[in-house]
Design an enzyme around this catalytic site. Structure first.
Site, PDB file in Angstrom:
ATOM      1  N   CYS A 169       0.625   3.554 103.446  1.00 56.21           N
ATOM      2  CA  CYS A 169      -0.204   2.429 103.008  1.00 56.21           C
ATOM      3  C   CYS A 169      -1.680   2.803 102.851  1.00 56.21           C
ATOM      4  CB  CYS A 169      -0.078   1.296 104.011  1.00 56.21           C
ATOM      5  SG  CYS A 169      -0.680   1.796 105.621  1.00 56.21           S
ATOM      6  N   GLU A 170      -1.949   3.864 102.130  1.00 53.46           N
ATOM      7  CA  GLU A 170      -3.345   4.222 101.856  1.00 53.46           C
ATOM      8  C   GLU A 170      -3.408   4.738 100.429  1.00 53.46           C
ATOM      9  OE1 GLU A 170      -5.555   6.522 104.691  1.00 53.46           O
ATOM     10  OE2 GLU A 170      -4.315   5.856 106.367  1.00 53.46           O
TER      11      GLU A 170
ATOM     12  N   PRO B 256      -1.155  36.806 111.566  1.00 51.84           N
ATOM     13  CA  PRO B 256      -0.970  35.971 110.390  1.00 51.84           C
ATOM     14  C   PRO B 256      -0.013  34.810 110.646  1.00 51.84           C
ATOM     15  CG  PRO B 256       0.419  37.895 110.260  1.00 51.84           C
ATOM     16  CD  PRO B 256      -0.372  38.038 111.523  1.00 51.84           C
ATOM     17  N   GLY B 257      -0.356  33.644 110.151  1.00 49.13           N
ATOM     18  CA  GLY B 257       0.553  32.502 110.227  1.00 49.13           C
ATOM     19  C   GLY B 257       1.093  32.177 108.843  1.00 49.13           C
ATOM     20  N   ARG B 258       0.156  31.828 107.944  1.00 51.86           N
ATOM     21  CA  ARG B 258       0.529  31.367 106.617  1.00 51.86           C
ATOM     22  C   ARG B 258       1.326  32.413 105.832  1.00 51.86           C
ATOM     23  NH1 ARG B 258      -2.497  27.595 104.034  1.00 51.86           N
ATOM     24  NH2 ARG B 258      -4.251  28.109 105.393  1.00 51.86           N
TER      25      ARG B 258
ATOM     26  N   TYR C 127       1.884  25.111 108.024  1.00 48.70           N
ATOM     27  CA  TYR C 127       1.092  23.912 108.258  1.00 48.70           C
ATOM     28  C   TYR C 127       1.693  22.709 107.530  1.00 48.70           C
ATOM     29  CZ  TYR C 127      -1.910  27.713 109.745  1.00 48.70           C
ATOM     30  OH  TYR C 127      -2.372  28.855 110.339  1.00 48.70           O
TER      31      TYR C 127
ATOM     32  N   ARG D 179      -1.547  18.623 104.017  1.00 50.02           N
ATOM     33  CA  ARG D 179      -2.523  19.565 103.444  1.00 50.02           C
ATOM     34  C   ARG D 179      -3.273  19.007 102.220  1.00 50.02           C
ATOM     35  NH1 ARG D 179      -1.889  24.057 101.661  1.00 50.02           N
ATOM     36  NH2 ARG D 179      -3.628  24.994 102.773  1.00 50.02           N
TER      37      ARG D 179
HETATM   38  N1  LLP Z   1      -5.378  33.138 114.625  1.00 48.27           N
HETATM   39  C1  LLP Z   1      -6.148  32.094 114.973  1.00 48.27           C
HETATM   40  C2  LLP Z   1      -6.991  32.202 116.160  1.00 48.27           C
HETATM   41  C3  LLP Z   1      -6.137  30.922 114.192  1.00 48.27           C
HETATM   42  O1  LLP Z   1      -6.910  29.907 114.539  1.00 48.27           O
HETATM   43  C4  LLP Z   1      -5.322  30.861 113.053  1.00 48.27           C
HETATM   44  C5  LLP Z   1      -5.287  29.653 112.221  1.00 48.27           C
HETATM   45  C6  LLP Z   1      -4.512  31.968 112.731  1.00 48.27           C
HETATM   46  C7  LLP Z   1      -4.575  33.101 113.540  1.00 48.27           C
HETATM   47  C8  LLP Z   1      -3.574  31.997 111.551  1.00 48.27           C
HETATM   48  O2  LLP Z   1      -4.225  31.830 110.363  1.00 48.27           O
HETATM   49  P1  LLP Z   1      -3.414  32.033 108.991  1.00 48.27           P
HETATM   50  O3  LLP Z   1      -2.918  33.454 108.945  1.00 48.27           O
HETATM   51  O4  LLP Z   1      -2.273  31.087 109.016  1.00 48.27           O
HETATM   52  O5  LLP Z   1      -4.385  31.709 107.935  1.00 48.27           O
HETATM   53  N2  LLP Z   1      -4.035  23.770 108.712  1.00 48.27           N
HETATM   54  C9  LLP Z   1      -4.771  24.654 107.820  1.00 48.27           C
HETATM   55  C10 LLP Z   1      -4.915  26.040 108.379  1.00 48.27           C
HETATM   56  C11 LLP Z   1      -5.494  26.046 109.767  1.00 48.27           C
HETATM   57  C12 LLP Z   1      -5.580  27.415 110.369  1.00 48.27           C
HETATM   58  C13 LLP Z   1      -5.918  27.342 111.818  1.00 48.27           C
HETATM   59  N3  LLP Z   1      -5.981  28.595 112.465  1.00 48.27           N
HETATM   60  C14 LLP Z   1      -4.086  24.670 106.458  1.00 48.27           C
HETATM   61  O6  LLP Z   1      -3.098  23.952 106.278  1.00 48.27           O
HETATM   62  O7  LLP Z   1      -4.529  25.372 105.558  1.00 48.27           O
END
Ligand code: LLP
Length: 426
Positions: free
Chosen positions: A346-347, A275-277, A375, A313
């Site tokens: 500027c957009e 998990p990232g988000r 992100y 985003r």
């Molecule tokens: N693993 C892989 C292989 C990924 O490509 C990603 C995210 C994650 C894990 C983590 O995903 P998460 O748990 O954060 O959903 N910039 C976009 C999100 C792009 C996600 C890219 N890959 C945004 O701001 O919503």
């Protein structure tokens, strides 16, 4: 300071003992503010997702790769994924051991792949050609393969990474070809992984995808780990009480599935998620300052310093971020109105929030954009030659530490090479 709309940060005790308008004054805006207590809490929530004993949470550093942030995640006992040599480099700097890093690459050069191999980082490849490349570079080595479970999910089509319309992963029908390449280079497949996409709020697609991934796993008897991916969502509409992802329910379903698999597979496997988000979004707000308020043809614009160079985003995915309002002046108003909050780029598309009902906002007010930690800063840029923002961390004891300084004008000159024959004019 007047808290004009501060329900979410108030409930979280987000600023601890600090006054957001003071932080804005002291560190300048735009400013990413992180709360260490909340970050640690998010790490712990996911570590407790399942009861299954061999379970590892790999934080997905692409969501936020600030060094201090990674150090905290490391101290919570999480491991990490990486998408590039740059992320591997930062993760090593933050104290992760090579075996705690999982490099999930996509379409990378030999040089990049070799960087991971040389560092002793386990690599996951996601095409037959990249598996061949890996075999050529590291014959006899250990490798993982990312499969497409056939089910995708995500908040926007741009972030759905499995199913029929994606560049990622190896199709399940290609298992025989994968086996051939593994044999050709004497590679040991120690793990398989998936990532179905970013942000699901109910676990159905995820549990379905796990079931298909486990079917694929059964065709490879020697696996050490199975990585189910990330995508765990957070409620961006929390000001209107959007409920969070039901982790307990998801964990319960997963536990049943994982235990059944382990029994059938007959070998101890480690299950991982990435998990990232979920870990990084809610421990951060982005502070900005209102520099202008105006009406154009009946539409009211709130002009801020939060352009899309700072938070991409909203314009990239039409994403919604809640906005809170803090005021250092003694201006009084109980009015609400529909406004469009914009930045200084500027957009005309430089819109943070379109036609949003907010309390009346005045010049000089501080805005807090919620859930900005995932992100956010990592996708910021120097577009319009603007300076990328600073980041501060509110420690558990309430003290504040600068964890990234704002770009300076000199940074804009770094890596620039003036013309040789005209340099005398500079
Ligand atoms: N693993 C892989 C292989 C990924 O490509 C990603 C995210 C994650 C894990 C983590 O995903 P998460 O748990 O954060 O959903 N910039 C976009 C999100 C792009 C996600 C890219 N890959 C945004 O701001 O919503």
């Amino acid at each position: 300071m007047q808290k004009i709309a501060a329900k979410v940060t108030d409930q979280l005790g987000f600023f601890e003992t600090n006054d957001p308008t003071r932080l804005a004054e002291e560190y300048g805006t735009p400013l990413y503010v992180y709360n260490e207590r909340i970050l640690r809490q998010k790490c712990r929530e996911l570590k407790g997702l399942v009861k299954y004993p061999n379970f590892v949470v790999d934080y997905s550093a692409k969501a936020n790769s600030n060094l201090a942030f990674l150090q905290i995640v490391h101290s919570e006992g999480l491991e990490v994924d990486a998408m590039s040599p740059g992320e591997i480099y930062l993760e090593l700097m933050a104290g992760f051991a090579p075996r705690q890093i999982f490099y999930i690459c996509n379409n990378v050069s030999e040089e990049e792949m070799k960087y991971a191999i040389d560092k002793g980082v386990i690599t996951s490849v996601d095409s037959l050609s990249q598996l061949e490349q890996y075999g050529r570079l590291n014959p006899g080595g250990e490798v993982a393969v990312r499969f497409n479970p056939g089910v995708g999910a995500g908040h926007h089509e741009k972030v759905v990474t499995a199913g029929k319309k994606t560049k990622f992963a190896v199709d399940a029908e290609l298992v025989p070809q994968v086996k051939e390449i593994l044999a050709k280079y004497d590679l040991k497949l120690i793990g398989i992984n998936q990532h179905i996409g970013s942000l699901f709020m109910d676990g159905k697609a995820f549990t379905q995808s796990v079931a298909s991934l486990l079917e694929i796993a059964k065709q490879f008897p020697g696996l050490e780990f199975i990585d189910m991916g990330g995508g765990f969502g957070i409620p961006y509409h929390k000001q209107t009480d959007e409920p969070p992802l039901d982790l307990a329910d998801l964990g319960h379903h997963l536990d049943e599935t994982l235990a059944a698999f382990a029994k059938e597979y007959g070998r101890e496997v480690t299950f991982r998620i990435e998990p990232g988000r979920y870990i990084s979004a809610e421990c951060s707000v982005l502070l900005g300052t209102v520099h202008a308020v105006k009406e154009n043809h009946g539409k009211k614009f709130i002009g801020t310093d939060i352009g899309f160079n700072v938070l991409q985003r909203p314009i990239m995915y039409d994403s919604f971020h809640g906005i809170e309002v803090f005021r250092s002046s003694d201006k009084k108003s109980t009015k609400e109105e529909t406004v469009t909050v914009v930045g200084n780029i500027c957009e005309s598309g430089d819109i943070l929030a379109k036609d949003r009902v907010l309390p009346e906002i005045f010049e000089g007010d501080t805005l807090a954009v919620l859930d900005a930690g995932a992100y956010g800063q990592v996708m910021s840029s120097n577009y319009n030659s603007r300076l990328r923002p600073a980041e501060i961390l509110i420690r558990e004891n309430g003290s504040v530490q600068l964890i990234r300084s704002r770009d300076t004008l000199d940074d804009l000159m770094r890596h620039q090479i003036p013309l040789e024959d005209e340099s005398s004019n500079l």
